[in-house]
Structure formats: structure tokens, C-alpha cells
Design a protein around this motif. Structure first.
Motif, PDB file in Angstrom:
ATOM      1  N   ARG A  92     -29.990  -4.976 -41.585  1.00 20.78           N
ATOM      2  CA  ARG A  92     -30.802  -3.767 -41.699  1.00 20.78           C
ATOM      3  C   ARG A  92     -31.985  -4.032 -42.612  1.00 20.78           C
ATOM      4  O   ARG A  92     -31.827  -4.523 -43.726  1.00 20.78           O
ATOM      5  N   PHE A  93     -33.184  -3.719 -42.119  1.00 20.98           N
ATOM      6  CA  PHE A  93     -34.374  -3.902 -42.936  1.00 20.98           C
ATOM      7  C   PHE A  93     -35.500  -3.045 -42.375  1.00 20.98           C
ATOM      8  O   PHE A  93     -35.422  -2.534 -41.253  1.00 20.98           O
ATOM      9  N   ILE A  94     -36.539  -2.894 -43.173  1.00 25.07           N
ATOM     10  CA  ILE A  94     -37.775  -2.259 -42.719  1.00 25.07           C
ATOM     11  C   ILE A  94     -38.905  -3.234 -42.987  1.00 25.07           C
ATOM     12  O   ILE A  94     -38.996  -3.817 -44.066  1.00 25.07           O
ATOM     13  N   CYS A  95     -39.737  -3.434 -41.972  1.00 23.89           N
ATOM     14  CA  CYS A  95     -40.920  -4.271 -42.128  1.00 23.89           C
ATOM     15  C   CYS A  95     -42.137  -3.384 -42.316  1.00 23.89           C
ATOM     16  O   CYS A  95     -42.223  -2.287 -41.750  1.00 23.89           O
ATOM     17  N   ALA A  96     -43.069  -3.875 -43.097  1.00 26.86           N
ATOM     18  CA  ALA A  96     -44.320  -3.149 -43.320  1.00 26.86           C
ATOM     19  C   ALA A  96     -45.490  -4.024 -42.934  1.00 26.86           C
ATOM     20  O   ALA A  96     -45.454  -5.252 -43.069  1.00 26.86           O
ATOM     21  N   ALA A  97     -46.542  -3.378 -42.451  1.00 22.94           N
ATOM     22  CA  ALA A  97     -47.844  -4.014 -42.308  1.00 22.94           C
ATOM     23  C   ALA A  97     -48.675  -3.556 -43.489  1.00 22.94           C
ATOM     24  O   ALA A  97     -48.782  -2.350 -43.751  1.00 22.94           O
ATOM     25  N   VAL A  98     -49.224  -4.509 -44.228  1.00 24.59           N
ATOM     26  CA  VAL A  98     -50.054  -4.166 -45.382  1.00 24.59           C
ATOM     27  C   VAL A  98     -51.431  -4.796 -45.196  1.00 24.59           C
ATOM     28  O   VAL A  98     -51.562  -5.889 -44.637  1.00 24.59           O
ATOM     29  N   ASP A  99     -52.465  -4.102 -45.654  1.00 27.61           N
ATOM     30  CA  ASP A  99     -53.819  -4.617 -45.495  1.00 27.61           C
ATOM     31  C   ASP A  99     -54.173  -5.545 -46.649  1.00 27.61           C
ATOM     32  O   ASP A  99     -53.322  -5.862 -47.500  1.00 27.61           O
TER      33      ASP A  99
END
Length: 218
Positions: free
Chosen positions: A85-92
Motif C-alpha cells: 500500500r502506497f501513494i505516489c505523488a507528482a511534484v513540480d
């Protein structure tokens, strides 16, 4: 392992195919795809609450429910377990979170071959620039690398044509339609259930077995 750094040209993002002659014609978007960590909890909470307010029909939960949750409860949701279980993020390039996508694997033994993706969201001003596609591609790539999953499932509001088009472009197919799945501001919304079958699964520590997409039965 997630590949972390990306340079994308707007409108040339499908499958990452960019021709050299296109490079002067499209704005360059630099972003990073990474797992959320404990240090991201406050930023994740802010983005999640924004998502629930801005796109209420895209989520089963609501802003009114989650505004009451503590940071500890948001931290528990992230999971911090890149196998289950995880959450991925897109960061600028300013390290601002501009999108997110969650993944979880079934914990029950008979369904441990199934993964799910959920809570896709991209900040409105960054849409149509490949952020969602980058998130999806990296989460799917990581799920494949786990070597134990046969299929990935998801649910998407039936009128969200942009999201459905993205999922289908990656091989997802509809296996069900849930009528009146959500009730938002006096209106009912249907939800499509989609599945992607992986071509190979591990049967031992070093061997693959080819599998065909099974026929579903009730």
C-alpha cells in the motif's frame, strides 16, 4: 523502483514518444514521481481536501468527512509500504505536489494476486500535460515489478471520459457498471469498474508463467 525524474513536452506524452523536431513547439514540464513519506503528510492532507472539494464526483469520500480527520489518520492512509500500500505523488520543480495516485494489494490470501489503484487526482492547472499518465505508468510499472500480481482493478465515475480514455489506453477494460454508485448534490452517478490483466506472473523466485486473461464468472 520508481523512476523519479521526468521531462515532458505537453501534447507529446502518450507512451513518452517525443520527436526531436517537436521540442521547440511545446512547453516543457519538469516533474518528479515519488512515493509519499511521513514528511509529506501535511501536504498530502491539503491536496486530498482540495481534490474532494474541486472534484467531489471522483471520490467516494467527501470533504465534510475528511476535514475532521487528524494528521495521524492521514498518515495511516498513506501506508508507507511499497509492496502492499502506497501513494505516489507528482511534484513540480518547486517540490509542490501537483497530482497523486494510490495503490493497494489485497491482503486476503485468495485475492492476494489482485491490486487496486485509487484516488487519482491532478491539480486543474496541470491537467492535459501528462501528469496523470505519468502517475499511472509509474504505479503500473512498480506493480508489475512486484512480480506477484495478476490483475489491477479500479473504479471511475462513468461520466469521466478523460480518465476512462487514459485507462483504456493502458489496456484496462470494463468488467462492470454500478448504477447510482455515488450521490452528490442531489444527483446520482454511475461508476465503471475496470481491470488490467498482466501478461506474466511469477510462479517461483526466478521463473515466469504466461497466463491468459481469464473469463469472469459470477
Amino acid at each position: 523502483m520508481l523512476q523519479k525524474s521526468y521531462l515532458y513536452y505537453a501534447s507529446r506524452l502518450n507512451r513518452g514518444k517525443i520527436r526531436s523536431q517537436d521540442c521547440n513547439s511545446f512547453a516543457l514540464l519538469k516533474m518528479e514521481i515519488r512515493f509519499l513519506t511521513v514528511a509529506d503528510v501535511a501536504a498530502y492532507r491539503e491536496l486530498r481536501l482540495q481534490a474532494l472539494q474541486e472534484s467531489p464526483t471522483a471520490f467516494g469520500s467527501s470533504y465534510e468527512q475528511e476535514i475532521c480527520l487528524s494528521l495521524a489518520e492521514f498518515a495511516a492512509r498513506i501506508g508507507f509500504d511499497t509492496a502492499n500500500r502506497f501513494i505516489c505523488a507528482a511534484v513540480d520543480d518547486r517540490q509542490q505536489m501537483i497530482g497523486m495516485l494510490g495503490f493497494s494489494r489485497e491482503s486476503r490470501l485468495k485475492r492476494a494476486h489482485i491490486g487496486a489503484i485509487w484516488s487519482m487526482y491532478v491539480v486543474p492547472k496541470f491537467r492535459n500535460q501528462g501528469v496523470g499518465a505519468a502517475l499511472l505508468d509509474q504505479v503500473l510499472a512498480h506493480a508489475r515489478e512486484l512480480g506477484v500480481l495478476r490483475q489491477i482493478i479500479l473504479g471511475v465515475t462513468a461520466n469521466n471520459s478523460a480518465a476512462i480514455s487514459l485507462y483504456r489506453s493502458r489496456g484496462f477494460k470494463r468488467f462492470g457498471l454500478e448504477h447510482d454508485a455515488l450521490f452528490v448534490d442531489g444527483t446520482y452517478f454511475d461508476e465503471e469498474h475496470l481491470v488490467l490483466y498482466f501478461t506474466h506472473v511469477y510462479v517461483s523466485s526466478s521463473k515466469y508463467k504466461t497466463v491468459n486473461s481469464p473469463q469472469r464468472s459470477n
